[in-house]
Design a protein around this motif. Structure first.
Motif, PDB file in Angstrom:
ATOM      1  N   ALA A  26       0.923  -1.336   0.167  1.00 53.31           N
ATOM      2  CA  ALA A  26      -0.213   0.102   0.222  1.00 53.31           C
ATOM      3  C   ALA A  26       0.898   1.278   0.016  1.00 53.31           C
ATOM      4  O   ALA A  26       1.682   1.613   0.705  1.00 53.31           O
ATOM      5  CB  ALA A  26      -1.135   0.530   1.337  1.00 53.31           C
ATOM      6  N   ASN A  65      -0.257   5.299  -0.615  1.00 53.17           N
ATOM      7  CA  ASN A  65      -0.931   6.863  -0.591  1.00 53.17           C
ATOM      8  C   ASN A  65      -2.189   6.062  -1.090  1.00 53.17           C
ATOM      9  O   ASN A  65      -2.607   6.414  -1.942  1.00 53.17           O
ATOM     10  CB  ASN A  65      -0.317   7.150  -1.319  1.00 53.17           C
ATOM     11  CG  ASN A  65      -0.103   8.850  -0.808  1.00 53.17           C
ATOM     12  OD1 ASN A  65       0.892   7.555   0.675  1.00 53.17           O
ATOM     13  ND2 ASN A  65       1.620   8.878  -1.421  1.00 53.17           N
ATOM     14  N   ALA A  66      -3.386   5.455  -0.303  1.00 59.33           N
ATOM     15  CA  ALA A  66      -4.175   4.116  -0.688  1.00 59.33           C
ATOM     16  C   ALA A  66      -4.936   4.562  -0.209  1.00 59.33           C
ATOM     17  O   ALA A  66      -6.058   3.680   0.161  1.00 59.33           O
ATOM     18  CB  ALA A  66      -4.262   3.296  -0.298  1.00 59.33           C
ATOM     19  N   GLU A  67      -5.474   5.696   1.127  1.00 58.80           N
ATOM     20  CA  GLU A  67      -6.419   6.239   1.742  1.00 58.80           C
ATOM     21  C   GLU A  67      -7.759   6.367   1.094  1.00 58.80           C
ATOM     22  O   GLU A  67      -8.347   5.859   1.832  1.00 58.80           O
ATOM     23  CB  GLU A  67      -6.430   7.660   2.324  1.00 58.80           C
ATOM     24  CG  GLU A  67      -6.100   8.938   1.671  1.00 58.80           C
ATOM     25  CD  GLU A  67      -5.314   9.608   2.378  1.00 58.80           C
ATOM     26  OE1 GLU A  67      -6.491   9.986   4.036  1.00 58.80           O
ATOM     27  OE2 GLU A  67      -5.330  10.955   1.254  1.00 58.80           O
ATOM     28  N   LEU A 112      -8.351   1.815   0.127  1.00 64.18           N
ATOM     29  CA  LEU A 112      -8.037   0.479   1.357  1.00 64.18           C
ATOM     30  C   LEU A 112      -9.226   0.551   2.019  1.00 64.18           C
ATOM     31  O   LEU A 112      -8.713  -1.419   2.537  1.00 64.18           O
ATOM     32  CB  LEU A 112      -6.321   1.021   2.026  1.00 64.18           C
ATOM     33  CG  LEU A 112      -5.830   0.309   3.116  1.00 64.18           C
ATOM     34  CD1 LEU A 112      -5.512  -1.502   2.178  1.00 64.18           C
ATOM     35  CD2 LEU A 112      -4.752   0.130   3.977  1.00 64.18           C
ATOM     36  N   ASP A 168       3.243  -1.215   4.470  1.00 59.42           N
ATOM     37  CA  ASP A 168       3.084   0.048   4.036  1.00 59.42           C
ATOM     38  C   ASP A 168       4.261   0.795   3.689  1.00 59.42           C
ATOM     39  O   ASP A 168       5.306   0.724   3.997  1.00 59.42           O
ATOM     40  CB  ASP A 168       2.269   1.397   5.473  1.00 59.42           C
ATOM     41  CG  ASP A 168       2.344   2.784   4.676  1.00 59.42           C
ATOM     42  OD1 ASP A 168       2.613   3.269   3.823  1.00 59.42           O
ATOM     43  OD2 ASP A 168       1.682   3.314   5.559  1.00 59.42           O
ATOM     44  N   SER A 208       3.947   5.463   3.161  1.00 59.03           N
ATOM     45  CA  SER A 208       2.668   6.357   1.980  1.00 59.03           C
ATOM     46  C   SER A 208       2.373   7.898   3.522  1.00 59.03           C
ATOM     47  O   SER A 208       3.473   7.793   4.240  1.00 59.03           O
ATOM     48  CB  SER A 208       1.618   5.412   3.038  1.00 59.03           C
ATOM     49  OG  SER A 208       1.131   4.612   1.999  1.00 59.03           O
ATOM     50  N   THR A 244      -2.605   6.889   5.340  1.00 59.99           N
ATOM     51  CA  THR A 244      -2.459   4.501   4.469  1.00 59.99           C
ATOM     52  C   THR A 244      -2.696   4.227   5.758  1.00 59.99           C
ATOM     53  O   THR A 244      -2.605   2.543   5.846  1.00 59.99           O
ATOM     54  CB  THR A 244      -1.851   4.099   3.552  1.00 59.99           C
ATOM     55  OG1 THR A 244      -2.362   4.890   2.533  1.00 59.99           O
ATOM     56  CG2 THR A 244      -2.197   2.822   3.165  1.00 59.99           C
TER      57      THR A 244
END
Length: 347
Positions: A54, A56-58, A61, A83, A86, A90
């Protein structure tokens, strides 16, 4: 016969992809159809490790993890989130979501390839499911994979891209219907005219619609290094959603370290090539598909990714002319341990 001195390209030319006998044996033993949705009870006694890199998948996710928590399976599975340094929320999402079993945060960005290697090292199940942090799975998918997992099979799933829309509370809007299989380019591929393909450089006089999955007898015909226009067997291995035998990934050393955070693409193609050379076969599962949530700034991100695609394909071509990777389990472990020394364990 493949030897240790063979290049990866030569090894691929000597490997068939006829997985049908293995698939038939699994279907007979489990009393399932290869491409049918699987009843939850069929997965009893199975175990999977779901590895999610992951970065920067806020935006996606939490929705991905919610879907994992809703999986209808009698088998067991662990969820591992790595992670990749990020700069958004995330880390907090991964650390707080109840479905996650293991979470580590890497202090410096290393790229999805290295992050997946770390997750593979930490995984406990014999089968690892690589899942992108923006891939939302229907309830049956982990059961579908679990009952068909095999130490010689790479099980390929498919993706249906959708634009991002906020559902509030850190979640994204996802359709309630099943993802459309035809939305994946490996199933329905619209080839343009007069444009060099980024993978092979082929240029077509007329546009056409190809059907790689159907026209290759579900990838069987792609054995021995054969291709369907711009598609070959390694390129069918897309780590957005794929299940792999963990032992085989260790044997080939996992994802090559040259696929770092500076570019995009081809690391999964190379892993697919390495696994095929090691004796694995690539088997598609039509019912295994998920919704791929585009980021809010999708156009900008895709432009940035494709700007580096040619360089990554060129590196993959270089690796094809090097010895087929084997006996590299210690290398994968050592690299993962080194990254974990400076990483933060959150769960």
């Amino acid at each position: 016969m493949v030897t240790v001195r063979d290049t990866l390209s030569r090894a691929l030319a000597h490997r068939d992809n006829d997985y049908r006998q293995i698939a038939e044996a699994i279907c007979w033993a489990r009393k399932v159809d290869w491409h049918s949705v699987t009843a939850a009870t069929k997965a009893s006694g199975t175990s999977l490790s779901v590895v999610i890199p992951a970065r920067n998948a806020e935006h996606s996710l939490a929705t991905v993890l919610d879907a994992l928590g809703a999986q209808d399976t009698s088998g067991t599975f662990e969820v591992i989130v790595i992670d990749d340094a990020s700069s958004d929320d995330t880390t907090a999402v991964a650390a707080s979501h109840p479905v996650v079993d293991v979470t580590w945060r890497l202090p410096d960005r290393v790229g999805g390839a290295a992050a997946r290697n770390v997750g593979t090292y930490l995984a406990e199940a014999d089968t690892v499911v690589y899942l992108d942090a923006d891939m939302v799975l229907p309830r049956h998918v982990l059961a579908d994979i679990a009952v068909r997992a095999h130490p010689e099979l790479v099980l390929v799933g498919f993706r249906h891209g959708i634009p991002y829309a906020s559902a509030g509370h850190g979640r994204a809007v996802v359709p309630s219907s099943e993802p459309d299989l035809r939305a994946d380019h490996r199933v329905c591929w619209r080839a343009p005219a007069g444009v060099p393909m980024f993978y092979t450089g082929q240029v077509y006089d007329q546009p056409f619609t190809g059907h790689p999955l159907d026209h290759t007898d579900e990838f069987v015909a792609l054995g021995f290094g054969r291709a369907y226009h711009d598609w070959d067997l390694p390129r069918m291995v897309v780590t957005a959603l794929v299940a792999v035998p963990r032992a085989a990934v260790f044997e080939v050393g996992g994802f090559d370290a040259g696929f770092d955070a500076s570019g995009w693409g081809s690391e999964d193609t190379h892993l697919g090539a390495a696994l095929i050379a090691a004796g694995c076969k690539v088997a598609p599962l039509r019912q295994v598909r998920g919704y791929h949530i585009d980021p809010p700034d999708a156009q900008q991100q895709w432009q940035a990714k494709f700007a580096t695609a040619a360089e990554r394909v060129a590196y993959f071509r270089q690796l094809l002319e090097q010895p087929a990777p084997c006996g590299r389990a210690d290398q994968l472990a050592a690299t993962a341990q080194r990254l974990l020394q400076t990483a933060q364990e959150l769960r």
